[in-house]
Scaffold this motif. Structure first.
Motif: not given
Length: 754
Positions: A336-344, A349-360, A364-366
């Motif tokens: 949970d302490d690891v940042t999930l880094m999303w990619c284009d 064009y972003l291929t994915r964004l964090p869902d409601a649970n991942q946003q918590k 965090g996110g990148g």
């Protein structure tokens, strides 16, 4: 960023000293400063840069003094913010931490008229002998929107590495880190292509990064700061296979963890192949999942044992890039302490964004975002032409999905990417930076208000024309194709989808903006002529020449080819050869850059049509926003789920037609679909999905065009009608539409206003 305006009567520089102002340069004496206590090396680097800047502006080197005009205070906070204020007659620079103090000092350079591109862009500041002051109530405070803001130097083979005098050593990185300080970036993923030495293997690189407060991380295929391409030796270590050779792989990682212990670093966890490929030794999806889970679990133990016992406090990032996204979504457990880094998708064009649970998630996110790319369907490593509106919209969307921990821009060369890179980093610093004025202000900063305002419409049109087709894509060619059919896996230019009329109009449009930028060149200050050539004249003339090379007759095509060579020679000779080797006229020697041109379609099309830009709607629901400088229209319209646009039009007769809807080729922001529906009057709605497999031919054509073009057959009665376009999912952006009564029309550009 939270930009807190406490008291602000004059934002910026006052040109004359008044009783209510605090003067920090009086026009006659050196600027004076006072360090309040000890400061970190990054503050000393920034102070050196500030002193050099002030010598350029005032002709005098700043001096340390007890009774100084400027007081510098390094705070002990955690974020990189700073406060500039007047206290007891002094201009006080107070950083929340060391980096914030450095940014605050360099904010004074900006206030004195020094561009962040003073060295990299050859934007020499104007000298002055008039006082510089602020109101005695002046106070501003900045806090960054994104915690880690940085650059990935990638695909450097034909640019930065060719230019680097010390083969990507500490002197090259010193210049890069100076630019990053000026742009308020704090993170680097170092260059790592084959032929480039590993960052940590070059003496002085690590120390240089530490002295600038730069956090060193690594890309999606370089776990635990290891540059596999340069550092993994198969002869001595065996295969890079965690299943059959995990002891050697672990020892390899342990060596780096021991080396960097005690310094601030950002660790990428997980594992792919040696370079940009899938993990070795696993075949099935289940094997991939099990192996990657074991890798992550083991890496956490290694970090705890060899770097810090408080592994949960160590900055770490997991990057679900390409095939790794599917593995993650099949059940991978990422701490949970690891940042999930999303990619284009490598094209913005972003291929994915964090869902409601991942946003918590606590980590965090990148976002990992490309401003240049090497690979299928085609590279774009020559000119940086990504539309400002696309960068803005995708990064704003990511921020709104709580991707606020780490943003990295992929660039092959920061000088060539200058404007887009600064926009990206400005948004990372202050997500509320206004897009509409950003390019205009940037041009005015580099070239003065008169020239900047005059060439702004031309540069805006430059991004428009290159959104319709990037210069690198003008050959209608692709790379990484079947080598049995295409030599080297590369197709060669043969045809164009532009009609003859469209081709002439494109060449004329480029000629118009060429005339504008040429007209204003003599009015550019003599100290900024090289800057104007690099950031305006070269990209405009080179893109225009590429258009003529591909679309004009053979003699004009050859002339355009020679023009590109001459422009490039001039670029590399600028400023006494300072930039020699930086610009290539043919990155990777791809066929599109050769002495080639294309053929137009032979059959002209005639017939009635109705065409509109999406922004020209009659009515709209809530959840609609126009994004400037995005799409072929330059005003694409973003829709939230269930939002809709309505258009009234008249059909001149009854008959069959084709409805074309041109959408920005976004990707689903979640695991679901990407749908919209079109309805004419009370007819049955037609649902269209933009979701397409990565690297499918439909996806390739969409990113090359910058539009997903979709066809729907319709039957129209003569008279008035209403078209409704409704988003059924998030991340829908409408660009243009056309109803065509000539079903076999050959066209590329939707002919709005014709």
């Amino acid at each position: 960023m939270r930009h807190r305006l406490l008291i602000l009567l004059f934002l910026g520089v006052c040109l004359s000293s008044m009783a209510s102002n605090v003067v920090w340069f009086d026009g006659q004496h050196s600027v004076s400063y006072q360090l309040a206590g000890r400061v970190d090396p990054v503050v000393k680097q920034a102070l050196r840069m500030f002193c050099d800047d002030m010598q350029l502006v005032t002709g005098m080197k700043p001096v340390a003094a007890r009774e100084a005009a400027i007081r510098i205070i390094q705070g002990k906070g955690s974020d990189d913010g700073f406060c500039l204020s007047v206290q007891k007659g002094q201009l006080v620079v107070e950083g929340h931490n060391a980096r914030g103090t450095a940014y605050g000092l360099l904010e004074l350079s900006r206030m004195a008229g020094v561009s962040p591109w003073v060295w990299w862009g050859d934007v020499r500041p104007y000298s002055r002998s008039t006082p510089i002051s602020v109101a005695d109530t002046f106070c501003i405070e900045h806090t960054p929107s994104v915690a880690y803001r940085g650059i990935f130097i990638n695909d450097e083979d034909w640019s930065l590495r060719q230019w680097s005098k010390d083969k990507m050593g500490p002197q090259t990185y010193r210049r890069l880190f100076e630019l990053m300080l000026r742009l308020r970036a704090n993170t680097i993923w170092p260059a790592m292509h084959e032929g480039t030495p590993g960052f940590f293997t070059v003496p002085g690189n690590r120390e240089m990064a530490d002295s600038f407060g730069i956090v060193v991380g690594s890309s999606h295929c370089e776990p635990l700061l290891r540059n596999n391409v340069a550092e993994w030796n198969r002869d001595t270590r065996g295969s890079y296979n965690y299943i059959t050779n995990h002891q050697q792989v672990q020892q390899y990682w342990i060596e780096r963890l021991k080396e960097v212990k005690g310094s601030e670093k950002l660790f990428t966890i997980g594992m792919r192949g040696i370079h940009d490929g899938a993990m070795e030794g696993v075949k099935t999806k289940q094997e991939q999942l099990a192996a990657l889970q074991q890798v992550i679990d083991d890496q956490r133990q290694l970090i705890r044992q060899y770097y810090s016992k408080n592994v949960e406090q160590v900055p770490q990032v997991f990057i679900p890039y390409k095939e790794v996204l599917e593995i993650m979504e099949s059940g991978l457990r990422v701490p949970d302490d690891v940042t999930l880094m999303w990619c284009d998708d490598n094209y913005g064009y972003l291929t994915r964004l964090p869902d409601a649970n991942q946003q918590k998630r606590r980590g965090g996110g990148g976002v990992y975002y490309h401003l240049s790319y090497w690979g299928r369907p085609h590279d774009y490593l020559w000119l940086t032409t990504t539309q400002p509106g696309l960068i803005y919209h995708e990064m704003r969307t990511a921020y709104d999905h709580n991707c606020r921990k780490l943003w990295i821009a992929n660039v092959h060369d920061p000088k060539v990417a200058a404007y887009d890179l600064e926009l990206f980093l400005d948004l990372a610093w202050d997500i509320n930076s206004p897009l509409d004025l950003h390019l205009q202000r940037w041009l005015c900063t580099q070239f003065g208000a008169q020239v900047g305002n005059a060439v702004f419409p031309a540069m805006k049109e430059f991004y428009h024309l290159n959104a319709i087709r990037k210069p690198e894509f003008m050959g209608w060619t692709q790379v990484e194709l079947d080598k049995k059919k295409y030599p080297g896996g590369k197709s060669v230019p043969d045809y164009t989808e532009f009609s003859l009329q469209e081709g002439y109009e494109r060449m004329e449009a480029f000629a118009r903006i060429e005339a504008v930028v040429d007209t204003w060149r003599p009015l550019v200050n003599v100290g900024r002529q090289d800057a104007y050539f690099a950031h305006v004249l070269y990209p405009v003339h080179a893109a225009a020449a590429m258009t003529r090379k591909m679309l004009a007759n053979e003699p004009a095509s050859l002339q355009a080819y020679e023009e590109i060579q001459q422009l490039t020679e001039r670029y590399n000779a600028m400023n006494g050869g300072k930039w020699r080797g930086l610009m290539s006229a043919a990155p990777r020697d791809l066929p599109v850059f050769g002495k080639v041109h294309t053929k137009f379609p032979q059959h002209p099309s005639i017939g009635r049509l109705i065409a509109r830009n999406a922004c020209d709607y009659q009515t709209a629901s809530n959840g609609v926003s126009v994004v400037s400088m995005l799409g072929h229209s330059m005003n694409a319209v973003a829709l939230t789920k269930d939002a809709a646009l309505m258009y009234d039009f008249d059909s001149p007769s009854e008959g069959e037609a084709v409805l074309y809807t041109a959408m920005i080729p976004t990707q689903p922001s979640n695991r679901g679909d990407l749908r919209y529906q079109v309805t004419i009057d009370d007819q049955e709605p037609v649902v269209i999905s933009l979701k397409t497999p990565y690297r499918s031919e439909r996806w390739k054509q969409s990113v090359l065009r910058g539009q997903s073009l979709n066809k729907t057959p319709v039957h129209l009665a003569k008279g008035p009608h209403t078209l409704k376009i409704k988003a059924l999912d998030e991340h829908i952006i409408v660009d243009q539409w056309m109803i065509d009564f000539c079903p076999n029309r050959q066209f590329y550009v939707i002919p709005v206003n014709k």
